[in-house]
Design a protein around this motif. Structure first.
Motif, mmCIF file in Angstrom:
data_model
loop_
_atom_site.group_PDB
_atom_site.id
_atom_site.type_symbol
_atom_site.label_atom_id
_atom_site.label_comp_id
_atom_site.label_asym_id
_atom_site.label_seq_id
_atom_site.Cartn_x
_atom_site.Cartn_y
_atom_site.Cartn_z
ATOM 1 N N SER A 21 0.595 -1.247 -0.108
ATOM 2 C CA SER A 21 0.396 0.105 0.256
ATOM 3 C C SER A 21 0.242 1.243 0.057
ATOM 4 N N SER A 22 1.578 1.132 0.486
ATOM 5 C CA SER A 22 2.853 2.039 0.711
ATOM 6 C C SER A 22 3.109 3.091 -1.035
ATOM 7 N N SER A 23 3.620 1.793 -2.125
ATOM 8 C CA SER A 23 3.852 2.513 -3.013
ATOM 9 C C SER A 23 2.918 1.801 -4.353
ATOM 10 N N GLY A 24 1.892 1.642 -3.587
ATOM 11 C CA GLY A 24 0.520 0.703 -4.461
ATOM 12 C C GLY A 24 1.444 0.550 -5.657
ATOM 13 N N HIS A 25 2.109 -1.076 -5.176
ATOM 14 C CA HIS A 25 2.513 -1.838 -6.348
ATOM 15 C C HIS A 25 2.238 -3.323 -5.541
ATOM 16 N N SER A 26 2.629 -4.421 -6.654
ATOM 17 C CA SER A 26 2.498 -5.511 -6.103
ATOM 18 C C SER A 26 3.970 -6.199 -6.519
ATOM 19 N N ASP A 27 4.527 -7.376 -5.437
ATOM 20 C CA ASP A 27 5.534 -7.769 -6.017
ATOM 21 C C ASP A 27 5.649 -9.560 -6.000
ATOM 22 N N ILE A 28 5.944 -9.959 -6.919
ATOM 23 C CA ILE A 28 6.347 -11.275 -6.166
ATOM 24 C C ILE A 28 7.015 -12.522 -5.498
ATOM 25 N N PHE A 29 6.061 -12.488 -4.203
ATOM 26 C CA PHE A 29 7.631 -13.568 -3.833
ATOM 27 C C PHE A 29 7.406 -15.350 -3.932
ATOM 28 N N PHE A 30 8.525 -15.917 -3.307
ATOM 29 C CA PHE A 30 8.477 -17.012 -3.437
ATOM 30 C C PHE A 30 9.083 -17.769 -2.380
ATOM 31 N N ALA A 31 8.920 -19.161 -1.487
ATOM 32 C CA ALA A 31 8.964 -18.967 -0.306
ATOM 33 C C ALA A 31 9.508 -21.395 -0.587
ATOM 34 N N GLY A 32 10.471 -21.497 0.120
ATOM 35 C CA GLY A 32 10.645 -22.766 -0.180
ATOM 36 C C GLY A 32 10.864 -23.560 1.003
ATOM 37 N N SER A 33 10.995 -24.790 1.386
ATOM 38 C CA SER A 33 10.764 -25.294 2.507
ATOM 39 C C SER A 33 11.081 -26.377 2.001
ATOM 40 N N THR A 34 12.303 -27.749 2.713
ATOM 41 C CA THR A 34 12.892 -28.820 2.755
ATOM 42 C C THR A 34 12.617 -29.186 4.151
ATOM 43 N N ASP A 35 11.979 -28.905 4.739
ATOM 44 C CA ASP A 35 11.205 -29.533 6.145
ATOM 45 C C ASP A 35 9.418 -30.295 5.730
ATOM 46 N N GLY A 36 9.245 -30.013 4.845
ATOM 47 C CA GLY A 36 7.871 -30.802 4.947
ATOM 48 C C GLY A 36 7.119 -29.626 5.201
ATOM 49 N N GLY A 37 7.291 -27.961 5.219
ATOM 50 C CA GLY A 37 6.655 -26.767 5.080
ATOM 51 C C GLY A 37 6.909 -26.751 6.795
ATOM 52 N N GLU A 38 8.043 -27.216 7.877
ATOM 53 C CA GLU A 38 7.554 -26.723 8.997
ATOM 54 C C GLU A 38 8.690 -25.297 9.313
ATOM 55 N N THR A 39 9.526 -25.073 7.815
ATOM 56 C CA THR A 39 9.715 -23.847 8.314
ATOM 57 C C THR A 39 9.889 -23.279 6.371
ATOM 58 N N PHE A 40 10.347 -22.319 6.913
ATOM 59 C CA PHE A 40 10.473 -21.537 4.981
ATOM 60 C C PHE A 40 10.975 -20.233 5.007
ATOM 61 N N ALA A 41 11.880 -20.736 3.986
ATOM 62 C CA ALA A 41 13.028 -19.134 3.502
ATOM 63 C C ALA A 41 12.031 -18.493 1.919
ATOM 64 N N THR A 42 12.121 -17.026 2.561
ATOM 65 C CA THR A 42 11.038 -16.485 1.419
ATOM 66 C C THR A 42 12.202 -15.737 0.976
ATOM 67 N N GLN A 43 12.158 -15.233 0.105
ATOM 68 C CA GLN A 43 12.062 -14.502 -1.051
ATOM 69 C C GLN A 43 11.773 -13.193 -2.401
ATOM 70 N N ASN A 44 12.018 -11.987 -2.140
ATOM 71 C CA ASN A 44 11.466 -11.089 -3.377
ATOM 72 C C ASN A 44 12.461 -11.379 -4.366
ATOM 73 N N LEU A 45 11.286 -11.350 -5.440
ATOM 74 C CA LEU A 45 11.626 -12.145 -6.226
ATOM 75 C C LEU A 45 11.750 -10.909 -7.739
ATOM 76 N N THR A 46 11.168 -9.543 -7.353
ATOM 77 C CA THR A 46 10.736 -8.072 -8.563
ATOM 78 C C THR A 46 11.436 -6.991 -7.667
ATOM 79 N N GLU A 47 11.169 -6.483 -6.434
ATOM 80 C CA GLU A 47 11.115 -5.455 -5.814
ATOM 81 C C GLU A 47 11.669 -4.438 -6.755
ATOM 82 N N SER A 48 10.405 -4.118 -7.659
ATOM 83 C CA SER A 48 10.469 -2.976 -8.822
ATOM 84 C C SER A 48 9.591 -2.089 -8.208
ATOM 85 N N PRO A 49 9.928 -0.685 -8.344
ATOM 86 C CA PRO A 49 9.094 0.186 -7.584
ATOM 87 C C PRO A 49 8.211 0.377 -8.755
#
Length: 301
Positions: A21-49
């Protein structure tokens, strides 16, 4: 609009768009889990204002490479990960002219050909067509898009399934002035050319597409809804002919839709859908075609 996929080793991957809402745009996020969904590592793949990124669709190929497609401005962007989502390739723009993207679909066949289909308004801003492109070099470049619908009506909501190294099936809803119907085109050369469009069999002239899939044995399955019922048909010869439509729902509700299906390695089919039977919507299930439909058993809510 989240997308989820699971690798052959059980790693779980999720992609979604997130609005700021601060910038009025959307980004694509990606998350991966190697422990059956217990934890996820998340990253922003776009970050373009300056560019809105929306509607990701993700699949995993036979060697666990991740293929990600999303909207970027008025076009589409493809990215690939060969290391389980730790890093992604540089964005590759899908070539097109005056494209207005809407929820494109990506699939990868056994030869590694990356197939993409989407609804496109470049022919007529008031009448979308279904377009297709492919990459034969692992996503480094994509071929000039081709129009696979070519109908005088509005053709939104494409679905795609691939099988083996050659077969590509694209289905969509074709909207006329007073009706809708399902149409499809077929490629037998990995998406280089398409034949069609054709109409699969239907018990009515006004109906909507629910799901398509190719089962492990190569049968092309189609699921659609007609008023208060959900119907199923299958083709074992690549779409040349289909079995007689069968009523999967067999319930008394006034409206059924939002159906999905799956098949096991033996070719048995399984179906779920929502239906308003007693004033509220419930989820119904019907077992395999062999066990349930042919014996006339009623579906279970």
């Amino acid at each position: 609009s989240p997308s989820v996929a699971v690798s052959s080793t059980g790693n779980i991957y999720v992609a979604w768009d997130e609005y700021w809402s601060s910038s009025g745009h959307s980004d694509i996020f990606f998350a991966g889990s190697t422990d059956g969904g217990e934890t996820f590592a998340t990253q922003n793949l776009t970050e373009s204002p300056d560019v809105n990124a929306l509607w990701p669709h993700m699949v995993i190929d036979g060697t666990d490479n991740i293929h990600l497609l999303y909207a970027a401005g008025l076009g589409m962007t493809y990215r690939r990960s060969n290391d389980g989502g730790y890093s992604f390739s540089s964005p590759v723009e899908i070539p097109s002219v005056e494209i207005i993207y809407y929820r494109a679909v990506v699939a990868v066949n056994d030869a590694g050909i990356i197939c993409v289909t989407w609804r496109d308004f470049s022919v007529d801003i008031h009448r979308p067509e279904i377009f297709f492109t492919r990459s034969t070099d692992g996503g480094l470049s994509f071929e000039t898009p081709i129009n696979v619908s070519n109908t005088p009506e509005s053709s939104p909501f494409p679905q795609m399934a691939v099988y083996g190294t050659k077969d590509v099936y694209i289905f969509w809803e074709d909207f006329g002035q007073d009706h809708s119907q399902v149409m499809f085109s077929v490629s037998k050369d990995g998406g280089a050319t398409f034949a069609g469009p054709w109409l699969p069999p239907s018990p009515a002239t006004d109906y909507g597409l629910a799901r398509i899939a190719v089962d492990p044995k190569g049968a092309l399955d189609v699921l659609w809804h007609v008023n208060s019922d959900v119907y199923f048909s299958s083709s074992t010869n690549g779409g040349a002919s289909f079995s007689a439509p069968q009523n999967i729902s067999q319930t008394s509700g006034p409206e059924a839709g939002s159906a999905a299906m799956a098949a096991d390695t033996k070719g048995n089919k399984f179906f779920v859908w929502n239906e308003n039977v007693s004033g509220s919507y419930d989820i119904f299930f019907s077992g395999s075609m062999k066990a349930q439909i042919k014996e006339g058993k009623k579906p279970k809510p």
